[in-house]
Scaffold this motif. Structure first.
Motif, PDB file in Angstrom:
ATOM      1  N   ILE A  44      -4.442  -1.601  -7.825  1.00 28.03           N
ATOM      2  CA  ILE A  44      -5.623  -0.791  -7.533  1.00 28.03           C
ATOM      3  C   ILE A  44      -5.133   0.624  -7.250  1.00 28.03           C
ATOM      4  CG2 ILE A  44      -7.496  -0.371  -5.897  1.00 28.03           C
ATOM      5  CD1 ILE A  44      -7.510  -3.399  -5.302  1.00 28.03           C
ATOM      6  N   ILE A  91       0.861  -1.186   0.000  1.00 21.54           N
ATOM      7  CA  ILE A  91       0.000   0.000   0.000  1.00 21.54           C
ATOM      8  C   ILE A  91       0.894   1.230   0.000  1.00 21.54           C
ATOM      9  CG2 ILE A  91      -1.781   1.294   1.224  1.00 21.54           C
ATOM     10  CD1 ILE A  91      -2.715  -1.372   2.444  1.00 21.54           C
ATOM     11  N   SER A 139      -8.572  -0.094 -11.808  1.00 22.04           N
ATOM     12  CA  SER A 139      -8.133  -1.471 -11.573  1.00 22.04           C
ATOM     13  C   SER A 139      -7.298  -1.924 -12.762  1.00 22.04           C
ATOM     14  CB  SER A 139      -9.344  -2.397 -11.444  1.00 22.04           C
ATOM     15  OG  SER A 139     -10.275  -1.878 -10.525  1.00 22.04           O
ATOM     16  N   ILE A 171      -8.371  -1.838   3.946  1.00 19.73           N
ATOM     17  CA  ILE A 171      -7.987  -2.404   2.652  1.00 19.73           C
ATOM     18  C   ILE A 171      -7.627  -3.876   2.817  1.00 19.73           C
ATOM     19  CG2 ILE A 171      -6.236  -2.356   0.832  1.00 19.73           C
ATOM     20  CD1 ILE A 171      -6.194   0.755   1.242  1.00 19.73           C
ATOM     21  N   THR A 211     -12.487  -0.615  -2.724  1.00 27.20           N
ATOM     22  CA  THR A 211     -11.544  -1.739  -2.715  1.00 27.20           C
ATOM     23  C   THR A 211     -12.240  -3.011  -3.163  1.00 27.20           C
ATOM     24  OG1 THR A 211     -10.287  -0.682  -0.918  1.00 27.20           O
ATOM     25  CG2 THR A 211      -9.910  -3.037  -1.299  1.00 27.20           C
ATOM     26  N   VAL A 226      -1.693  -1.464  -3.994  1.00 25.80           N
ATOM     27  CA  VAL A 226      -2.757  -0.469  -3.853  1.00 25.80           C
ATOM     28  C   VAL A 226      -2.081   0.883  -3.689  1.00 25.80           C
ATOM     29  CG1 VAL A 226      -4.719   0.335  -2.491  1.00 25.80           C
ATOM     30  CG2 VAL A 226      -4.303  -2.124  -2.745  1.00 25.80           C
TER      31      VAL A 226
END
Length: 165
Positions: free
Chosen positions: A103, A5, A68, A21, A129, A42
């Protein structure tokens, strides 16, 4: 699971976004019966950055809430059979994890849409998410029948986590 992340904006969320997430990702993997450990990236960014990415990849010159980028070409959504036959394309050679995809979420959109829809920013982040995870599993919402299936799957993930509007 390797969940990377990256927080790439100065706009702050006032809650544990990493936990939300991770929970949604794990529940989505469980519900779709993914038989592999996965690697997933992400990125949390702002409207300007997501607008540039949206323009570069989709030729849409506007910010969006989530993008995405799936790494897998499924025969049918969430059909994990046969992926090992193309191991070089779908698995990290160092870890053996399935490369699920990327993402990208606009933190600005999370905040604004939460207010628009009358729910918390936590719920909006969880929804985006879950929505993106379904895209990474090969689901789409271009046709009405596909939209209904995808929305039900998203709702089931959030309901099981007790994340409601």
């Amino acid at each position: 699971m390797t969940l990377n992340i990256e927080y790439e904006t100065d706009i702050k969320l006032s809650f544990d976004y990493e936990s939300i997430i991770a929970k949604v990702v794990e529940k989505s993997l469980d519900r779709e019966k993914c038989p592999y450990e996965v690697e997933l990236n992400v990125i949390l960014t702002d409207n300007q950055e997501i607008k540039e990415i949206n323009n570069n990849y989709r030729s849409i010159d506007a910010p969006t809430d989530v993008l995405s980028f799936p790494m897998i070409d499924y025969k049918t959504p969430s059909d994990f059979s046969g992926l090992e036959e193309e191991e070089d394309n779908y698995f990290n050679p160092e870890t053996g994890e399935l490369l699920l995809g990327d993402i990208i979420i606009s933190v600005e959109k999370v905040i604004v849409q939460a207010e628009q829809y009358g729910h918390s920013a936590e719920r909006e982040l969880a929804f985006l998410t879950a929505h993106s995870m379904m895209h990474l599993f090969g689901y789409d919402h271009m046709e009405e029948e596909e939209r209904i299936i995808m929305e039900e799957k998203q709702r089931n993930v959030l309901d099981e986590l007790h994340i409601y509007r």
